[in-house]
Scaffold this active site. Structure first.
Site, PDB file in Angstrom:
ATOM      1  N   TYR A  54       9.727   0.457   8.465  1.00  0.00           N
ATOM      2  CA  TYR A  54       8.968   0.288   9.042  1.00  0.00           C
ATOM      3  C   TYR A  54       7.689   0.916  10.055  1.00  0.00           C
ATOM      4  O   TYR A  54       6.929   1.609   9.593  1.00  0.00           O
ATOM      5  CB  TYR A  54       8.744  -1.351   9.104  1.00  0.00           C
ATOM      6  CG  TYR A  54       7.728  -2.243   9.700  1.00  0.00           C
ATOM      7  CD1 TYR A  54       7.507  -3.018   9.074  1.00  0.00           C
ATOM      8  CD2 TYR A  54       6.968  -2.413  10.717  1.00  0.00           C
ATOM      9  CE1 TYR A  54       6.472  -3.810   8.905  1.00  0.00           C
ATOM     10  CE2 TYR A  54       5.769  -2.570  11.400  1.00  0.00           C
ATOM     11  CZ  TYR A  54       5.848  -3.227  10.596  1.00  0.00           C
ATOM     12  OH  TYR A  54       4.574  -4.139  10.761  1.00  0.00           O
ATOM     13  N   HIS A  57       1.161  -0.924   0.401  1.00  0.00           N
ATOM     14  CA  HIS A  57       0.019  -0.260   0.122  1.00  0.00           C
ATOM     15  C   HIS A  57       0.869   1.074   0.040  1.00  0.00           C
ATOM     16  O   HIS A  57      -0.078   2.262   0.836  1.00  0.00           O
ATOM     17  CB  HIS A  57      -1.430   0.362   0.895  1.00  0.00           C
ATOM     18  CG  HIS A  57      -0.907  -0.762   2.344  1.00  0.00           C
ATOM     19  ND1 HIS A  57       0.209   0.167   2.941  1.00  0.00           N
ATOM     20  CD2 HIS A  57      -1.505  -1.454   2.909  1.00  0.00           C
ATOM     21  CE1 HIS A  57       0.453  -0.317   4.260  1.00  0.00           C
ATOM     22  NE2 HIS A  57      -1.056  -1.537   4.477  1.00  0.00           N
ATOM     23  N   HIS A  75      -4.542  -9.960  14.159  1.00  0.00           N
ATOM     24  CA  HIS A  75      -5.095  -7.852  13.964  1.00  0.00           C
ATOM     25  C   HIS A  75      -5.802  -9.123  12.403  1.00  0.00           C
ATOM     26  O   HIS A  75      -5.273  -9.583  11.448  1.00  0.00           O
ATOM     27  CB  HIS A  75      -3.917  -7.994  12.815  1.00  0.00           C
ATOM     28  CG  HIS A  75      -3.077  -6.686  12.303  1.00  0.00           C
ATOM     29  ND1 HIS A  75      -4.501  -5.932  12.367  1.00  0.00           N
ATOM     30  CD2 HIS A  75      -2.488  -6.042  11.321  1.00  0.00           C
ATOM     31  CE1 HIS A  75      -4.089  -4.551  11.792  1.00  0.00           C
ATOM     32  NE2 HIS A  75      -3.100  -5.058  10.606  1.00  0.00           N
ATOM     33  N   ASP A 123      -2.855  -8.824   4.970  1.00  0.00           N
ATOM     34  CA  ASP A 123      -1.401  -9.577   4.832  1.00  0.00           C
ATOM     35  C   ASP A 123      -1.618 -10.946   6.143  1.00  0.00           C
ATOM     36  O   ASP A 123      -0.815 -11.738   5.804  1.00  0.00           O
ATOM     37  CB  ASP A 123      -0.541  -9.252   5.041  1.00  0.00           C
ATOM     38  CG  ASP A 123      -0.342  -7.840   5.709  1.00  0.00           C
ATOM     39  OD1 ASP A 123      -2.229  -7.258   6.334  1.00  0.00           O
ATOM     40  OD2 ASP A 123       0.525  -7.183   6.845  1.00  0.00           O
ATOM     41  N   HIS A 170       5.850  -9.929  10.671  1.00  0.00           N
ATOM     42  CA  HIS A 170       6.489  -9.129  10.002  1.00  0.00           C
ATOM     43  C   HIS A 170       8.272  -9.166  10.270  1.00  0.00           C
ATOM     44  O   HIS A 170       8.884  -8.520  10.682  1.00  0.00           O
ATOM     45  CB  HIS A 170       6.136  -7.635   8.834  1.00  0.00           C
ATOM     46  CG  HIS A 170       5.108  -7.664   8.057  1.00  0.00           C
ATOM     47  ND1 HIS A 170       4.830  -8.366   7.329  1.00  0.00           N
ATOM     48  CD2 HIS A 170       4.112  -6.938   8.570  1.00  0.00           C
ATOM     49  CE1 HIS A 170       3.181  -8.357   6.961  1.00  0.00           C
ATOM     50  NE2 HIS A 170       2.991  -7.185   8.091  1.00  0.00           N
ATOM     51  N   HIS A 194      -1.147  -1.343  13.911  1.00  0.00           N
ATOM     52  CA  HIS A 194      -1.453  -0.162  12.986  1.00  0.00           C
ATOM     53  C   HIS A 194      -2.335  -0.625  13.082  1.00  0.00           C
ATOM     54  O   HIS A 194      -3.516   0.342  12.021  1.00  0.00           O
ATOM     55  CB  HIS A 194      -0.772  -0.755  12.598  1.00  0.00           C
ATOM     56  CG  HIS A 194      -1.017  -0.831  11.148  1.00  0.00           C
ATOM     57  ND1 HIS A 194      -1.174  -1.619  10.085  1.00  0.00           N
ATOM     58  CD2 HIS A 194      -0.885   0.513  10.063  1.00  0.00           C
ATOM     59  CE1 HIS A 194      -1.693  -1.011   8.779  1.00  0.00           C
ATOM     60  NE2 HIS A 194      -1.357   0.021   8.674  1.00  0.00           N
ATOM     61  N   GLU A 243      -5.971  -7.413   9.217  1.00  0.00           N
ATOM     62  CA  GLU A 243      -5.942  -7.112   7.495  1.00  0.00           C
ATOM     63  C   GLU A 243      -5.290  -8.045   7.152  1.00  0.00           C
ATOM     64  O   GLU A 243      -4.622  -8.786   7.651  1.00  0.00           O
ATOM     65  CB  GLU A 243      -4.535  -5.980   8.443  1.00  0.00           C
ATOM     66  CG  GLU A 243      -4.539  -5.337   6.678  1.00  0.00           C
ATOM     67  CD  GLU A 243      -3.355  -4.224   6.237  1.00  0.00           C
ATOM     68  OE1 GLU A 243      -2.754  -3.731   7.980  1.00  0.00           O
ATOM     69  OE2 GLU A 243      -3.043  -3.006   5.662  1.00  0.00           O
ATOM     70  N   ASP A 265       1.952  -6.594  14.457  1.00  0.00           N
ATOM     71  CA  ASP A 265       2.288  -5.749  13.262  1.00  0.00           C
ATOM     72  C   ASP A 265       3.892  -5.125  13.833  1.00  0.00           C
ATOM     73  O   ASP A 265       4.566  -4.319  13.473  1.00  0.00           O
ATOM     74  CB  ASP A 265       1.510  -4.475  12.961  1.00  0.00           C
ATOM     75  CG  ASP A 265       0.700  -5.698  11.721  1.00  0.00           C
ATOM     76  OD1 ASP A 265       1.765  -5.685  11.070  1.00  0.00           O
ATOM     77  OD2 ASP A 265      -0.293  -4.526  11.296  1.00  0.00           O
TER      78      ASP A 265
HETATM   79 FE1  FEO Z   1      -1.824  -4.029   9.348  1.00  0.00          FE
HETATM   80 FE2  FEO Z   1       0.711  -6.444   8.881  1.00  0.00          FE
HETATM   81  O1  FEO Z   1      -0.817  -5.635   8.115  1.00  0.00           O
END
Ligand code: FEO
Length: 395
Positions: free
Chosen positions: A194, A24, A80, A84, A227, A147, A82, A166
């Protein structure tokens, strides 16, 4: 790559995405990972899933640990929502048929009403709630807006392990799984990038979160983010960095960020750099045609001075500058000062529009800005050198 034990009966079962180059608007030029974790206690529990495109790797890793039978998994914890991390959730729920799916109140709303629209056996948990897995316990901590509104941490006190969603991550695809296995400077650059691109606007919440972690007395010797690499042994390194970054402490450093049409604004930029360096300021000259917005943000993180340059195009700034200022505004940097500059032909509105954008995002203007007609002459460039000195003196 196989599943990786990270603690006794705790495994990394995620996926490495070597090829993703955009997240994004963030340039993931070294890829990323989608981390998921499996705890094999009396209740076998999966923490998060992976991006839909990578579900095969997750399934392969789970098969490896569980001997091919995914229905042995009792619980799924969704830290989370999201995509991903939850993109493959529907398929995993169908394969696993979990007894329960744990998530935060906002996570429940998002999964049920907006993402997957399926009435799974949800159990909503809040900060301080605990879940007994057998020998291990999970303690939940909501981390709203870090996040997304639904985000939460899962802490396993018996392992001193914080599964941090995240937070504390990096977009960096590697064959290694632990932070101590890679070069520290590159690791911290990815971690800073990041933070700057994903968490900067939530810096006040990061400060509150760090205080809450202290108040709750969480003893942590491993942080496992969703991540990048896992911080083991010395998680203080990233906790201290988050404390510093979220305070938005600046160095005596300035960025001259510009686009140019026929090199006139570029000449002005270089003259401003001369003025800044003459006053002992560390400077980065960043041409928006070759520097990605998300890499510039890494430099913004500890810069005090921001000087923006654009020629005037159709009564406005150049499109790349508009892109960058829009992106920067969304991330709400604090404690910055600066000014604007640019060459023009007849109308010359770029500097006015840039300084208006700077004021809107709370960047203190140390000068109304410098605009020069067509190609700058010697006197014009001398004025730009003085502008650089002026910014330096105000820093
Ligand atoms: Fe807020 Fe890695 O997604």
């Amino acid at each position: 790559m196989g599943a990786v034990p990270i603690k006794e009966n705790v495994y990394w079962v995620g996926a490495v995405d070597w090829n993703v180059r955009d997240f994004h608007g963030y340039s993931t030029w070294k890829g990323t990972t989608y981390n998921a974790y499996l705890v094999t206690d009396d209740k076998i529990t999966l923490f998060d899933t992976v991006k839909e495109s990578h579900r095969g790797e997750l399934i392969h890793h789970l098969h490896e640990v569980l001997g091919g039978d995914l229905t042995r998994i009792d619980y799924i914890v969704v830290n989370h929502v999201e995509m991903d991390h939850s993109g493959s959730l529907a398929e995993m729920v169908a394969r696993i048929k979990p007894e329960k799916v744990f998530c935060s109140p906002m996570g429940h709303k998002a999964l049920l009403e907006h993402f997957h629209h399926q009435d799974w056996p949800y159990e909503v948990v809040k900060t301080g709630d605990t879940l007994k897995l057998g020998k291990k316990t999970v303690r939940f901590l909501e981390t709203k807006m870090l996040h997304w509104p639904d985000s939460m941490f899962s802490y396993i006190p018996e392992d001193k392990l914080l599964i941090s969603s995240d937070a504390f991550g990096q977009h960096w695809a590697t064959s290694e799984r632990f932070a101590d296995q890679v070069a520290a400077p590159e690791l911290m650059t990815h971690a800073a990038k990041y933070y700057a691109n994903i968490l900067l606007l939530y810096s006040p919440l990061v400060q509150k979160l760090l205080a809450t972690v202290q108040e709750m007395g969480l003893v942590i010797d491993m942080i496992a983010p969703d991540h990048g690499l896992i911080w083991r042994g010395n998680p203080g390194v990233i906790l201290e960095a988050y404390d510093r970054w979220s305070r938005q402490e600046a160095a005596r450093k300035a960025l001259v960020i510009y686009d140019t049409m026929w090199h006139s604004t570029e000449k002005m930029a270089k003259a401003i750099v001369s003025g800044l360096t003459a006053e002992g300021v560390s400077v980065q000259l960043l041409n928006l045609r070759v520097s990605h917005r998300s890499d510039i943000l890494t430099e913004v993180l500890d810069a005090r001075g921001l000087v923006f340059g654009s020629p005037t195009l159709n009564n406005n700034m150049m499109p790349r500058m508009a892109d960058f200022l829009t992106y920067l505004k969304g991330l709400r940097p604090k404690g910055k000062i600066g000014t604007a500059f640019g060459s023009y032909g007849w109308s010359g509105e770029a500097v006015k529009h840039i300084t208006a954008a700077m004021e809107e995002m709370g960047i203190e203007l140390v000068d109304p800005g410098q605009k020069l007609k067509y190609v700058p002459d010697h006197d014009g460039l001398r004025g730009c050198v003085e502008l650089g000195r002026k910014v330096a003196k105000a820093m």
